[in-house]
Scaffold this motif. Structure first.
Motif, short mmCIF file in Angstrom:
data_model
loop_
_atom_site.label_atom_id
_atom_site.label_comp_id
_atom_site.label_asym_id
_atom_site.label_seq_id
_atom_site.Cartn_x
_atom_site.Cartn_y
_atom_site.Cartn_z
N ASP A 271 0.75 -0.88 0.11
CA ASP A 271 0.38 -0.51 0.13
C ASP A 271 0.68 1.26 -0.40
OD1 ASP A 271 -2.84 1.56 -0.19
OD2 ASP A 271 -2.06 1.56 2.14
N ASP A 272 1.83 1.16 0.42
CA ASP A 272 2.77 2.41 0.85
C ASP A 272 3.35 2.76 -0.43
OD1 ASP A 272 2.29 3.18 3.24
OD2 ASP A 272 4.12 1.64 4.25
N ILE A 273 3.68 1.77 -0.86
CA ILE A 273 4.75 1.82 -2.33
C ILE A 273 3.36 2.29 -3.38
CG2 ILE A 273 5.60 0.42 -4.50
CD1 ILE A 273 6.47 -1.57 -2.64
N ILE A 274 2.04 1.78 -3.59
CA ILE A 274 1.39 2.04 -4.15
C ILE A 274 0.88 3.57 -3.87
CG2 ILE A 274 -1.12 2.00 -4.80
CD1 ILE A 274 -0.52 -1.16 -4.49
N ASP A 275 0.40 4.16 -2.66
CA ASP A 275 0.18 5.33 -2.99
C ASP A 275 1.34 6.56 -2.40
OD1 ASP A 275 -2.43 4.90 -2.39
OD2 ASP A 275 -2.34 4.30 0.49
N ARG A 276 2.33 5.77 -2.85
CA ARG A 276 4.32 6.24 -2.81
C ARG A 276 4.34 6.92 -1.00
NH1 ARG A 276 2.91 9.86 -7.74
NH2 ARG A 276 2.87 8.25 -9.42
N GLY A 277 3.86 6.37 0.12
CA GLY A 277 3.42 6.90 1.72
C GLY A 277 5.01 7.50 2.21
N VAL A 278 5.38 7.85 2.84
CA VAL A 278 7.09 7.82 2.96
C VAL A 278 7.04 7.55 4.59
CG1 VAL A 278 8.43 10.05 3.77
CG2 VAL A 278 6.56 10.13 2.12
N MET A 279 5.50 8.01 5.53
CA MET A 279 5.96 7.42 6.60
C MET A 279 4.90 6.61 7.37
SD MET A 279 8.74 9.08 8.05
CE MET A 279 9.06 8.87 9.61
N ARG A 280 5.07 5.25 7.85
CA ARG A 280 4.04 4.42 8.51
C ARG A 280 4.75 4.02 9.93
NH1 ARG A 280 -0.74 2.35 7.18
NH2 ARG A 280 0.12 2.38 4.71
N ARG A 281 4.05 4.11 11.13
CA ARG A 281 3.75 3.84 12.51
C ARG A 281 5.42 5.03 12.67
NH1 ARG A 281 3.02 -2.69 11.65
NH2 ARG A 281 1.88 -2.74 11.79
N ASN A 282 5.41 5.90 12.28
CA ASN A 282 6.16 7.26 12.84
C ASN A 282 8.03 6.49 12.58
OD1 ASN A 282 4.83 9.07 14.29
ND2 ASN A 282 5.44 7.66 16.01
N VAL A 283 8.40 5.24 11.36
CA VAL A 283 9.36 4.64 11.02
C VAL A 283 8.96 5.11 9.39
CG1 VAL A 283 9.79 3.63 12.94
CG2 VAL A 283 8.98 2.85 10.54
N MET B 158 -8.60 -8.83 0.16
CA MET B 158 -7.70 -7.12 0.12
C MET B 158 -7.25 -6.57 -1.14
SD MET B 158 -6.18 -9.38 3.48
CE MET B 158 -5.00 -7.16 4.24
N SER B 159 -6.93 -7.81 -1.99
CA SER B 159 -6.08 -7.43 -3.36
C SER B 159 -7.66 -6.55 -4.08
CB SER B 159 -6.08 -7.94 -3.99
OG SER B 159 -4.23 -9.08 -3.24
N GLU B 160 -8.59 -6.89 -4.40
CA GLU B 160 -9.60 -6.40 -5.11
C GLU B 160 -10.12 -5.19 -3.77
OE1 GLU B 160 -12.99 -9.36 -5.62
OE2 GLU B 160 -11.48 -10.88 -6.17
N GLY B 161 -10.16 -5.19 -2.60
CA GLY B 161 -10.38 -3.97 -2.31
C GLY B 161 -9.52 -2.96 -2.63
N GLU B 162 -8.40 -3.51 -2.52
CA GLU B 162 -7.39 -2.12 -2.37
C GLU B 162 -6.49 -1.44 -4.17
OE1 GLU B 162 -3.89 0.57 -1.78
OE2 GLU B 162 -4.83 -1.29 -0.70
N VAL B 163 -7.92 -2.39 -5.02
CA VAL B 163 -7.70 -2.59 -6.41
C VAL B 163 -8.88 -1.13 -6.23
CG1 VAL B 163 -8.67 -3.00 -8.60
CG2 VAL B 163 -6.82 -4.31 -7.48
N LEU B 164 -9.92 -1.16 -5.85
CA LEU B 164 -10.93 -0.18 -5.61
C LEU B 164 -10.10 1.31 -5.15
CD1 LEU B 164 -13.88 -2.66 -4.74
CD2 LEU B 164 -13.85 -1.60 -6.97
#
Length: 293
Positions: free
Chosen positions: A80-92, A137-143
Motif C-alpha cells: 500500500d505504501d508503494i502504491i500510495d507513495r507513502g513516506v512514513m508508517r508508524r512513525n518510521v 484484500m487485493s480487490e479492495g485495494e484495486v477499488l
C-alpha cells in the motif's frame, strides 16, 4: 491499554522469534526486522487469539493463524505504501523509502507466502477462507487505488473497505472459532463481530485523515473516502454523519458478542471495539475539537 495484555506480549514475542530465527537471505531478514519491529497495535492477531479463547479454545491452537494474519496485514501495508507513495508508517520510514521499491515489493510477497505456510497446518476450509481473504484484500485495494480516477459512490466505498480492511478482521475471528469449536452460530457471530468492527475502524481512519489529524502516516496520493463523498452532498453535517455510522457499526459488533457468556476474553473483545473507534478518535484529536462522541 492492550499493550499490558498477556495476549499482546505473546504475539510480539512470537513475531520477534520468527524474525530472529527465520532462515532467509540477509537483505530479506534486514527488511523483516524493519517492518516487524516497527511495532503496531496488533489488533488483528489479538482478535484471533481472543476469539479462540471465547469459543473454548487455547491460544496455542491458533497462534500460527494469529501470526499469519499479522504478516498478511503487514504485507498489505508494505504494498500500500508503494502504491500510495507513502513516506512514513508508524512513525518510521516506509520500507521502500528506507531501502528500495524492488525489495519492498518482494518482501511483501515473502510475507504473504510465509502467512500461507503458517495456515497450511489448519483444516482445508480454514486455508480456503484465508486465501479468499487475501484475494478480497487485493480487490479492495484495486477499488481504492482507482477511486480518484473513476466514478466512486458510497456503495463503492463500503465494498472497498469491506474487502480491503474488514475482511481480515471478519475471517480472522471466524477462522479462529472454526479451529476450536463446532458451533456454527459461534462462527457466524465472530464473523459479524469482526466485519462490523473492521468497517467501523476504517471509517474512523478515514474520518481522522479527512480532519488532517494523522502525524504517523504520510503519503502523496489521496484515495476517495466517505467523508469526502459526504462533504460534497451534506457539507458541514459530514463529520456528525460519519460519527453516527461509526457508532452504528460499533454497536453491531458489540451486539454480536451477546451470544457468548461473560468471560475475560469477551470483556477484552468488547474493550477493543471502543479502543479501535471512539477511544482512537479521542486520542488523535486535539483538545479543542468540539465533537459529540
Amino acid at each position: 491499554m492492550i499493550e499490558s495484555w498477556q495476549e499482546y506480549r505473546l504475539i510480539n514475542n512470537e513475531l520477534e522469534k520468527l524474525v530472529d530465527s527465520v532462515n532467509t537471505i540477509p537483505k530479506v531478514k534486514k527488511a523483516l526486522k524493519h517492518v516487524i519491529k516497527a511495532g503496531g497495535k496488533r489488533t488483528r492477531p489479538l482478535i484471533v487469539l481472543l476469539s479462540a479463547k471465547l469459543c473454548g479454545g487455547d491460544y496455542k491452537d491458533v497462534m500460527d493463524m494469529a501470526i499469519a494474519v499479522e504478516l498478511i496485514h503487514t504485507a498489505s501495508l508494505v504494498h500500500d505504501d508503494i502504491i500510495d507513495r507513502g513516506v512514513m508508517r508508524r512513525n518510521v520510514k516506509a520500507l521502500h523509502v528506507e531501502y528500495d521499491i524492488s525489495l519492498a515489493i518482494l518482501v511483501g510477497d515473502w510475507l504473504i507466502s510465509k502467512s500461507v505456510e503458517l495456515v497450511s497446518k489448519y483444516p482445508s476450509c480454514v486455508i480456503k477462507e484465508f486465501a479468499k481473504t487475501g484475494m478480497m484484500m487485493s480487490e479492495g485495494e484495486v477499488l481504492d487505488v482507482y477511486s480518484p480516477y473513476e466514478r466512486f459512490t458510497e456503495d463503492d466505498y463500503f465494498k472497498c473497505i469491506t474487502f480491503k480492511t474488514a475482511s481480515l478482521f471478519a475471517y480472522g475471528a471466524k477462522n479462529s472459532a472454526m479451529v476450536v469449536c463446532d458451533d456454527e452460530k459461534a462462527w457466524e457471530k465472530m464473523f459479524e463481530y469482526g466485519l462490523n468492527l473492521g468497517i467501523a475502524y476504517q471509517l474512523v481512519d478515514d474520518l481522522l485523515e479527512y480532519m488532517n489529524s494523522y502525524i504517523e502516516k504520510s503519503s502523496e496520493i489521496e484515495s476517495v473516502t466517505l467523508p469526502m463523498i459526504y462533504e460534497g452532498k451534506y457539507g458541514e453535517k459530514t463529520v456528525d454523519m460519519v460519527l453516527e455510522l461509526i457508532r452504528s457499526y460499533a454497536d453491531k459488533s458489540r451486539k454480536a458478542l451477546d451470544y457468548f457468556e461473560d468471560c475475560d476474553a469477551k470483556e477484552k473483545l468488547l474493550y477493543m471495539i471502543d479502543y479501535m473507534t471512539f477511544d482512537l478518535i479521542r486520542s488523535k484529536l486535539s483538545q479543542d475539537e468540539n465533537l459529540s462522541i
